[in-house]
Design a protein around this motif. Structure first.
Motif, PDB file in Angstrom:
ATOM      1  N   HIS A  72       0.819  -1.291  -0.067  1.00 29.27           N
ATOM      2  CA  HIS A  72       0.260  -0.180  -0.432  1.00 29.27           C
ATOM      3  C   HIS A  72       0.957   1.344   0.600  1.00 29.27           C
ATOM      4  CE1 HIS A  72      -2.817  -3.034   2.254  1.00 29.27           C
ATOM      5  NE2 HIS A  72      -3.672  -3.028   0.716  1.00 29.27           N
ATOM      6  N   ASP A  73       0.170   1.972  -1.043  1.00 35.06           N
ATOM      7  CA  ASP A  73       0.872   3.982  -0.900  1.00 35.06           C
ATOM      8  C   ASP A  73       1.378   3.512   0.708  1.00 35.06           C
ATOM      9  OD1 ASP A  73       0.744   3.870  -3.445  1.00 35.06           O
ATOM     10  OD2 ASP A  73       0.136   5.824  -3.471  1.00 35.06           O
ATOM     11  N   CYS A  74       2.783   3.533   0.951  1.00 36.76           N
ATOM     12  CA  CYS A  74       3.250   4.662   2.437  1.00 36.76           C
ATOM     13  C   CYS A  74       4.949   5.078   1.901  1.00 36.76           C
ATOM     14  CB  CYS A  74       2.796   3.360   3.327  1.00 36.76           C
ATOM     15  SG  CYS A  74       4.304   2.378   3.319  1.00 36.76           S
ATOM     16  N   CYS A  75       4.935   5.573   3.318  1.00 38.56           N
ATOM     17  CA  CYS A  75       6.593   6.482   3.390  1.00 38.56           C
ATOM     18  C   CYS A  75       7.712   4.627   2.661  1.00 38.56           C
ATOM     19  CB  CYS A  75       7.092   6.708   4.080  1.00 38.56           C
ATOM     20  SG  CYS A  75       6.777   8.395   4.643  1.00 38.56           S
ATOM     21  N   ASP A  76       7.077   3.903   3.124  1.00 40.40           N
ATOM     22  CA  ASP A  76       8.336   2.483   2.797  1.00 40.40           C
ATOM     23  C   ASP A  76       8.472   2.296   1.160  1.00 40.40           C
ATOM     24  OD1 ASP A  76       9.340   2.200   5.195  1.00 40.40           O
ATOM     25  OD2 ASP A  76       7.076   0.271   5.863  1.00 40.40           O
ATOM     26  N   TRP A  77       7.524   2.673   0.381  1.00 37.95           N
ATOM     27  CA  TRP A  77       7.274   2.165  -0.962  1.00 37.95           C
ATOM     28  C   TRP A  77       8.189   2.826  -1.765  1.00 37.95           C
ATOM     29  CZ3 TRP A  77       6.703   2.342  -6.256  1.00 37.95           C
ATOM     30  CH2 TRP A  77       6.094   1.329  -6.725  1.00 37.95           C
ATOM     31  N   PRO A  78       8.804   4.070  -1.765  1.00 37.90           N
ATOM     32  CA  PRO A  78       9.621   4.859  -2.586  1.00 37.90           C
ATOM     33  C   PRO A  78      11.465   3.880  -1.597  1.00 37.90           C
ATOM     34  CG  PRO A  78       8.720   6.496  -1.302  1.00 37.90           C
ATOM     35  CD  PRO A  78       7.989   5.083  -0.779  1.00 37.90           C
ATOM     36  N   VAL A  79      11.141   3.971  -0.764  1.00 42.19           N
ATOM     37  CA  VAL A  79      12.524   3.182  -0.278  1.00 42.19           C
ATOM     38  C   VAL A  79      12.913   1.499  -0.834  1.00 42.19           C
ATOM     39  CG1 VAL A  79      13.042   2.455   1.839  1.00 42.19           C
ATOM     40  CG2 VAL A  79      12.137   4.606   1.777  1.00 42.19           C
ATOM     41  N   ALA A  80      11.355   1.309  -0.729  1.00 41.20           N
ATOM     42  CA  ALA A  80      11.772  -0.231  -1.531  1.00 41.20           C
ATOM     43  C   ALA A  80      12.048   0.269  -3.010  1.00 41.20           C
ATOM     44  CB  ALA A  80      10.796  -1.296  -0.336  1.00 41.20           C
ATOM     45  N   ALA A 120      -0.705  -6.706   5.947  1.00 44.43           N
ATOM     46  CA  ALA A 120      -2.169  -6.274   5.373  1.00 44.43           C
ATOM     47  C   ALA A 120      -2.355  -7.684   4.264  1.00 44.43           C
ATOM     48  CB  ALA A 120      -2.356  -5.001   5.039  1.00 44.43           C
ATOM     49  N   LEU A 121      -1.186  -7.899   3.742  1.00 39.32           N
ATOM     50  CA  LEU A 121      -0.732  -8.408   2.399  1.00 39.32           C
ATOM     51  C   LEU A 121      -0.343  -9.676   2.657  1.00 39.32           C
ATOM     52  CD1 LEU A 121      -0.281  -5.226  -0.491  1.00 39.32           C
ATOM     53  CD2 LEU A 121      -2.784  -6.391   0.181  1.00 39.32           C
ATOM     54  N   LEU A 122       0.117  -9.226   3.594  1.00 35.49           N
ATOM     55  CA  LEU A 122       0.936 -10.836   3.476  1.00 35.49           C
ATOM     56  C   LEU A 122       0.366 -12.507   3.683  1.00 35.49           C
ATOM     57  CD1 LEU A 122       4.011 -11.989   4.464  1.00 35.49           C
ATOM     58  CD2 LEU A 122       3.889 -11.788   6.949  1.00 35.49           C
ATOM     59  N   PRO A 123      -0.834 -12.546   3.824  1.00 32.88           N
ATOM     60  CA  PRO A 123      -1.266 -13.586   3.873  1.00 32.88           C
ATOM     61  C   PRO A 123      -1.192 -14.142   2.750  1.00 32.88           C
ATOM     62  CG  PRO A 123      -2.284 -12.352   5.836  1.00 32.88           C
ATOM     63  CD  PRO A 123      -1.187 -11.656   5.365  1.00 32.88           C
ATOM     64  N   ILE A 124      -2.326 -12.891   2.020  1.00 35.46           N
ATOM     65  CA  ILE A 124      -2.423 -13.302   0.310  1.00 35.46           C
ATOM     66  C   ILE A 124      -1.180 -13.694  -0.562  1.00 35.46           C
ATOM     67  CG2 ILE A 124      -2.465 -10.898  -0.824  1.00 35.46           C
ATOM     68  CD1 ILE A 124      -4.813 -11.914  -2.142  1.00 35.46           C
ATOM     69  N   SER A 142       6.728  -4.715   5.728  1.00 32.76           N
ATOM     70  CA  SER A 142       5.678  -3.028   5.918  1.00 32.76           C
ATOM     71  C   SER A 142       5.173  -3.215   6.468  1.00 32.76           C
ATOM     72  CB  SER A 142       5.863  -2.268   4.735  1.00 32.76           C
ATOM     73  OG  SER A 142       5.411  -0.863   5.309  1.00 32.76           O
ATOM     74  N   ASN A 143       5.094  -2.175   7.963  1.00 32.77           N
ATOM     75  CA  ASN A 143       4.494  -2.066   8.823  1.00 32.77           C
ATOM     76  C   ASN A 143       3.710  -3.781   9.857  1.00 32.77           C
ATOM     77  OD1 ASN A 143       3.346   0.525   8.606  1.00 32.77           O
ATOM     78  ND2 ASN A 143       2.652   0.613   6.541  1.00 32.77           N
ATOM     79  N   ALA A 144       4.783  -4.296  10.125  1.00 33.27           N
ATOM     80  CA  ALA A 144       4.260  -6.110  10.349  1.00 33.27           C
ATOM     81  C   ALA A 144       4.297  -6.064  11.334  1.00 33.27           C
ATOM     82  CB  ALA A 144       6.357  -6.034  10.143  1.00 33.27           C
ATOM     83  N   SER A 145       3.121  -7.290  11.341  1.00 36.89           N
ATOM     84  CA  SER A 145       2.735  -7.578  12.872  1.00 36.89           C
ATOM     85  C   SER A 145       3.228  -8.583  13.263  1.00 36.89           C
ATOM     86  CB  SER A 145       1.857  -7.883  13.100  1.00 36.89           C
ATOM     87  OG  SER A 145       0.956  -9.022  12.055  1.00 36.89           O
ATOM     88  N   ALA A 146       3.397  -8.762  14.362  1.00 34.88           N
ATOM     89  CA  ALA A 146       3.779 -10.306  14.825  1.00 34.88           C
ATOM     90  C   ALA A 146       3.858 -11.442  14.193  1.00 34.88           C
ATOM     91  CB  ALA A 146       3.490 -10.795  16.342  1.00 34.88           C
ATOM     92  N   GLY A 147       4.638 -12.404  14.480  1.00 36.73           N
ATOM     93  CA  GLY A 147       4.493 -13.804  13.607  1.00 36.73           C
ATOM     94  C   GLY A 147       4.560 -13.563  12.220  1.00 36.73           C
ATOM     95  N   ALA A 153      11.705 -10.613   6.979  1.00 35.54           N
ATOM     96  CA  ALA A 153      11.943 -10.136   8.001  1.00 35.54           C
ATOM     97  C   ALA A 153      11.173  -7.843   8.412  1.00 35.54           C
ATOM     98  CB  ALA A 153      13.545  -9.520   8.266  1.00 35.54           C
ATOM     99  N   ALA A 154      10.808  -7.408   9.406  1.00 36.96           N
ATOM    100  CA  ALA A 154      10.222  -6.078   9.322  1.00 36.96           C
ATOM    101  C   ALA A 154      11.383  -5.082   8.402  1.00 36.96           C
ATOM    102  CB  ALA A 154      10.029  -5.546  10.761  1.00 36.96           C
ATOM    103  N   ILE A 155      10.567  -4.194   7.997  1.00 34.53           N
ATOM    104  CA  ILE A 155      11.467  -3.212   7.292  1.00 34.53           C
ATOM    105  C   ILE A 155      12.675  -2.494   7.816  1.00 34.53           C
ATOM    106  CG2 ILE A 155       9.531  -1.548   6.991  1.00 34.53           C
ATOM    107  CD1 ILE A 155      10.719  -1.515   3.883  1.00 34.53           C
ATOM    108  N   ASN A 156      11.795  -2.242   8.541  1.00 30.69           N
ATOM    109  CA  ASN A 156      12.439  -1.279   9.733  1.00 30.69           C
ATOM    110  C   ASN A 156      13.957  -2.392  10.447  1.00 30.69           C
ATOM    111  OD1 ASN A 156      11.340   1.475   9.574  1.00 30.69           O
ATOM    112  ND2 ASN A 156       9.766   0.261  11.103  1.00 30.69           N
ATOM    113  N   ASP A 157      13.776  -3.436   9.916  1.00 30.55           N
ATOM    114  CA  ASP A 157      14.550  -3.884  11.358  1.00 30.55           C
ATOM    115  C   ASP A 157      15.577  -4.476   9.445  1.00 30.55           C
ATOM    116  OD1 ASP A 157      13.318  -4.347  13.761  1.00 30.55           O
ATOM    117  OD2 ASP A 157      12.415  -6.267  13.260  1.00 30.55           O
TER     118      ASP A 157
END
Length: 526
Positions: A72-80, A120-124, A142-147, A153-157
């Motif tokens: 989804h559009d967010c600040c991580d998108w242009p970084v990636a 939010a799109l990881l399951p699909i 991006s915007n990772a939750s647990a599990g 890896a979470a993008i910030n990590d």
């Protein structure tokens, strides 16, 4: 409009991500992106791009290997996206509204070695990966939750783990830069391969050369970054001039759009809005349409489908701002035929963008004179290289220096071009071409009509007749006879729709384009 803008070709070595960093070397503290949860300065953007690139290389992703970008559009998108290009890796930006089957196809077709995905799109995407015939090396969330999965890896990590890579991968202007998939209105979507230089050319020729964007602008695009139109609007164009971009993850409904126009984060009100005709129609019909003095807009852009004159004129009357309508494509990356700021001819798509050549050709392949309908061909430096793994379609579309658009147009005596519809949507009634768009544009001028789509249906004799599907505005009524008479009064008599069916909503793509082929499927099933 900066008609005197001079553009030089990129040098022998050219990495688009590095190019943007050089352009913004003195803007470290200026805000580059604002999303729903925070903001990113130009200095932070550069640091994160370099760290992301280092992470990809440490994960074993090699140059020219693909990385599926489903975010989804967010600040991580242009970084990636730019971090991948900086590393010489090829980001494959894909639509966030597709099915697991679609993503499985894209993973296999692109042979992606990495997946960059919103939490939010990881399951699909996991469901898609279970279907794909190969394994990816890493998943970045991006915007990772647990599990998270074992290889995720979470993008910030992922970013903070690595030191910035200060030297970009040495790429050339014609090296593979990124992929975009076509909308896939017929058959499987086509992987459209663009070079590092293509985004440069669209920013120089259209973003700067026609729209005249500057570092003072705040850009906001209804079209998401994974679309060719949105990629220019929200990334290539603003970053090429040092502007600020507002990003929005949610759907661009009228209320969501108005919120960004009138109640901006960090005091940044959009000055340039990029939309599509369907979106503008919805906004103008909304009871929450803001007053002119509540927005900071200086210009609006429209593409994706032709803009009816009535819509542009109504918007201009309300806001005192023109909608600059143009046409582009995934294959050409952005707009190549456009109206001009301060010189808008509503009802037309304007003039060729400087740097592009336009030809209209008849069925015999020869140029047609002014006033006659022809197939639109484009020659310009931002054309894609090919459709990956699809030689037949590549040859059909990319014909030497020319790209066949699949659109039909008429060239007017003043040099402007008027849209006549898609090549496969044009209707020949009694031996005469009828443009569905022309009939649709007339229908939506009726006070009760919100949207309309016109297709051809065969009568008992097998002859093509026009049929209109019409969506009425909330609380409004109209009869079939009334709308037929309305069209007859405004167009040549043979152009009126022979039948009209009222429906609650029209089938559309994620960009808001009407899918007439689905209406044809409905008719075929009757």
């Amino acid at each position: 409009m900066t008609t005197e803008h001079q553009t030089q070709a990129p040098g022998e070595t050219f990495n688009f991500a590095q190019h943007l960093m050089v352009l913004n070397a003195g803007r470290a503290l200026k805000i580059a992106f604002i999303d729903d949860t925070g903001s990113l300065s130009y200095g932070e953007l550069e640091d994160r791009i370099k760290r992301f690139a280092a992470g990809l290389q440490s994960a074993g992703i090699r140059r020219e290997e693909r990385a599926l970008l489903l975010m989804h559009d967010c600040c991580d998108w242009p970084v990636a996206f730019l971090g991948s290009m900086y590393a010489g890796v090829v980001p494959v930006a894909v639509n966030t509204l597709l099915t697991a089957d679609d993503y499985a196809y894209m993973l296999a077709h692109s042979r992606a070695q990495a997946v960059i995905v919103s939490g939010a799109l990881l399951p699909i995407v996991q469901a898609a990966m279970a279907q794909a015939p190969h394994e990816v090396k890493t998943i970045i969330v991006s915007n990772a939750s647990a599990g998270l999965p074992e290889n995720a890896a979470a993008i910030n990590d992922f970013i903070t783990k690595y030191a910035a890579q200060n030297t970009p991968t040495s790429t050339r202007p014609d090296d593979p830069g990124f992929w975009l998939y076509s909308s896939g209105s017929t058959g499987r979507p086509k992987g459209t391969l663009h070079t590092h230089a293509n985004a440069y050319w669209t920013a120089e020729l259209y973003g700067k050369g026609v729209l005249g964007l500057t570092e003072k602008d705040v850009c906001f695009s209804a079209a998401k970054l994974f679309f060719a139109y949105g990629l220019g609007n929200g990334l290539s164009f603003p970053l090429s001039v040092g502007a600020t971009t507002v990003l929005m993850a949610e759907r661009p409904t009228p209320d969501a759009t108005f919120k960004r126009w009138t109640d901006p984060r960090d005091g940044h009100k959009p000055t340039v809005f990029f939309g599509a005709p369907t979106g503008f129609a919805g906004m103008l019909a909304s009871p929450n349409l803001p007053a002119k003095n509540h927005v900071a807009l200086r210009m609006c852009s429209s593409a994706g489908e032709a803009l009816p004159a009535e819509l542009g004129e109504k918007f201009q009357r309300h806001f005192g701002v023109d909608i600059v309508d143009g046409i582009g494509s995934t294959e050409m990356l952005h707009v190549y035929l456009s109206n001009l700021p301060g010189k808008v001819r509503y009802g037309t798509t304007g003039w060729p963008v400087p740097g592009y050549e336009i030809e209209l050709r008849g069925d015999d392949g020869l140029a047609v004179p002014n006033g006659e309908t022809g197939d639109l061909y484009i020659k310009g430096p931002s054309a894609a290289v090919m459709y990956w793994g699809n030689r037949e379609k590549s040859r059909e579309t990319f014909q030497g220096a020319w790209t066949k658009s699949g659109d039909k147009y008429v060239r007017n005596d003043d040099g402007t071009y008027t849209y006549s519809g898609r090549s496969d949507d044009m209707l020949k009634v009694s031996g005469i071409y009828v443009s569905p768009f022309e009939v649709e544009s007339t229908l939506v001028q009726h006070a009760a009509v919100l949207e309309a789509a016109v297709i051809g249906v065969n009568d008992a004799d097998g002859l093509t007749k026009t049929k209109a599907y019409v969506v009425l505005k909330a609380g409004q009524t109209a009869t079939e006879a009334e709308l037929k008479a309305f069209v007859k009064d405004r167009l040549a008599p043979y152009k009126y729709p022979r039948s009209i069916e009222f429906i609650a909503e029209l089938p559309k793509t994620a960009t808001g384009k009407i899918q007439r082929f689905k209406l044809r499927d409905i008719e075929a099933a009757k």
